[in-house]
Structure formats: C-alpha cells, structure tokens
Design a protein around this motif. Sequence first.
Motif, PDB file in Angstrom:
ATOM      1  N   THR A   1       5.537   6.238  -6.558  1.00  0.00           N
ATOM      2  CA  THR A   1       4.844   5.216  -5.772  1.00  0.00           C
ATOM      3  C   THR A   1       3.781   5.885  -4.908  1.00  0.00           C
ATOM      4  OG1 THR A   1       6.741   3.727  -5.720  1.00  0.00           O
ATOM      5  CG2 THR A   1       5.100   3.440  -3.992  1.00  0.00           C
ATOM      6  N   TYR A   2       2.557   5.391  -5.024  1.00  0.00           N
ATOM      7  CA  TYR A   2       1.423   5.975  -4.303  1.00  0.00           C
ATOM      8  C   TYR A   2       1.374   5.453  -2.862  1.00  0.00           C
ATOM      9  CZ  TYR A   2      -3.410   7.377  -3.313  1.00  0.00           C
ATOM     10  OH  TYR A   2      -4.537   7.939  -2.779  1.00  0.00           O
TER      11      TYR A   2
ATOM     12  N   ILE B   1      -6.736  -4.184  -9.019  1.00  0.00           N
ATOM     13  CA  ILE B   1      -5.305  -4.226  -8.720  1.00  0.00           C
ATOM     14  C   ILE B   1      -5.079  -4.560  -7.247  1.00  0.00           C
ATOM     15  CG2 ILE B   1      -3.208  -2.839  -8.543  1.00  0.00           C
ATOM     16  CD1 ILE B   1      -4.047  -1.392 -11.066  1.00  0.00           C
ATOM     17  N   CYS B   2      -5.839  -3.931  -6.365  1.00  0.00           N
ATOM     18  CA  CYS B   2      -5.663  -4.175  -4.927  1.00  0.00           C
ATOM     19  C   CYS B   2      -5.855  -5.654  -4.591  1.00  0.00           C
ATOM     20  CB  CYS B   2      -6.645  -3.343  -4.115  1.00  0.00           C
ATOM     21  SG  CYS B   2      -6.295  -1.566  -4.110  1.00  0.00           S
TER      22      CYS B   2
ATOM     23  N   CYS C   1       0.824  -1.214   0.000  1.00  0.00           N
ATOM     24  CA  CYS C   1       0.000   0.000   0.000  1.00  0.00           C
ATOM     25  C   CYS C   1       0.856   1.262   0.000  1.00  0.00           C
ATOM     26  CB  CYS C   1      -0.927   0.009   1.209  1.00  0.00           C
ATOM     27  SG  CYS C   1      -2.029  -1.426   1.294  1.00  0.00           S
ATOM     28  N   GLY C   2       2.183   1.076  -0.067  1.00  0.00           N
ATOM     29  CA  GLY C   2       3.087   2.218  -0.186  1.00  0.00           C
ATOM     30  C   GLY C   2       3.514   2.829   1.128  1.00  0.00           C
ATOM     31  N   LEU C   3       3.205   2.170   2.248  1.00  0.00           N
ATOM     32  CA  LEU C   3       3.528   2.750   3.551  1.00  0.00           C
ATOM     33  C   LEU C   3       4.995   3.138   3.670  1.00  0.00           C
ATOM     34  CD1 LEU C   3       2.714   3.397   6.483  1.00  0.00           C
ATOM     35  CD2 LEU C   3       3.299   1.036   7.061  1.00  0.00           C
TER      36      LEU C   3
ATOM     37  N   THR D   1       9.549  -0.081  -0.256  1.00  0.00           N
ATOM     38  CA  THR D   1       8.318   0.458  -0.819  1.00  0.00           C
ATOM     39  C   THR D   1       7.476  -0.670  -1.399  1.00  0.00           C
ATOM     40  OG1 THR D   1       9.131   0.780  -3.081  1.00  0.00           O
ATOM     41  CG2 THR D   1       9.579   2.538  -1.508  1.00  0.00           C
ATOM     42  N   SER D   2       8.060  -1.845  -1.537  1.00  0.00           N
ATOM     43  CA  SER D   2       7.461  -3.078  -2.059  1.00  0.00           C
ATOM     44  C   SER D   2       7.540  -3.167  -3.575  1.00  0.00           C
ATOM     45  CB  SER D   2       5.995  -3.257  -1.630  1.00  0.00           C
ATOM     46  OG  SER D   2       5.093  -2.654  -2.527  1.00  0.00           O
TER      47      SER D   2
END
Length: 238
Positions: free
Chosen positions: A74-75, A124-125, A18-20, A207-208
């Motif tokens: 990256t969101y 996508i999620c 989720c970009g945390l 960031t994944s």
Amino acid sequence: MGLCQPSADVPFSCGACCGLFNLELKPDQFRTLLKDRTETFKKSVDFSKPYTMAEFRKVREEAEKNYVKKDSLTYNCPFLGMLTEEVSGISSETKVRSRIGCMIHPVYTGDPRSQNYSFYGASICQAYDCRNKERNFADEWENVFSEFADDSFSYSSLSSDYRSIDLLEGYLTEKGIPSTDWFTGSRETILQILKIKFEQNISLWNTSFELDMESPPPISWKERLAKWLGLESDDPRL
C-alpha cells in the motif's frame, strides 16, 4: 466532495485512501508528519513550475522510506498534507480551518491532471470511491461521523471503516428498524456503538484497502457485531 471533504461547517476531512494509516504511527506522529510535508511543500512547490511537484515527491519519498508499514504493497502518498482554507460561517464571519487532503488536487493547482505527479495518477485519485462513500446513506453517515469525531484523524478512522458500518447497518436491519429511522430514532444507538468501537480500539487506523474476503459466519448480525466489538451477545448496549 461529500464524505471525503464534508460541508463547510465541518472542520474535519478524510485522507485514509491516500495511505496515511498504512504507516505505523501514533496520532501525534501523524500530525508531525503532515506538518512536515506541508511545510516542505509550501517552501519547494510552485504550480507554475510543475516539475517542482515531481521533485517534492522524490524528496518526501526518500525522507519517509524507513517508516514501518502495515502493508508493504500500500502506497503512502506524500502529497497528503494540511489544507488551510478560509470559509464563511453562518454569521458570514470568515474563518480559517485546516483539514487533511491532497495538496495537488486540481482545485488548488488549476490543472485537471496535476495528480499525475502522484503515484496513482489523476484518473485513479479522482475516480476512487471507498465503500462508505458509495453507501445509500453516505450523507447521513457523514453527519454522524462529523458529530462523533474529535479531529480529522478520528474522522478518517470512521469514514474508512466499512466493516463496522456494514455490521451496524445489518444489525439495525435485523432489529426491524427501517432505514428511515436509523439516523433519527436510532441515532443514539449508533453513537453508543461507535463509542464502544473507539474505546476498544477497533480498526482505529485503517489503510482503507482492507477488504473482508471471507464469507460471513452463519450467525446473527447482533452476534457478529458483538464479536467484532469484543462484547457478549447479550450486552445491554446492543
């Protein structure tokens, strides 16, 4: 949900996709951010009024627009927050746990398309699988990460760090250890190397979405792992 949201007796979860960790924040700042998001969400979102999810996203994006990012492309999804759940333990005692996760996941909203209010959208999620989640031994790695982690942040760091696990699996294979023994006879070796990773701060916050696009150097897995961990190739811990 496997690696992302482990079994009921594990109090941790992963929110890296989720970009945390794309935000340049310290652990305490991550906790404060998720707390603020969750409190705002509870006060302002009503699932019977879907437009409130869109309003929440707009408010949080404005509130977080000045956070420094590692990757500007990256969101960082503001719907990632703290999920409080009641679970039944082995003794049938009901306990409350908090994990990080998607606050508009269909399991909470009752709407299979509710994640369309997020930037990436439901398709996508729900379809995204990170490299570690796709591994043949994802369940075994989940158990190792759960044992090693202190909280959801260290668990997320482990779960999203595909490079360290690539090197570990290659190293164990090179040593001639069959994969059936990785998580039994070689478990302590795995935990020792993960401990070094954390001591050295190796890719602690991913960031994944980082992918190693370069061809691996023509050296052994042991040398590659040692280089990654900042060790000498003859380090007795390897």
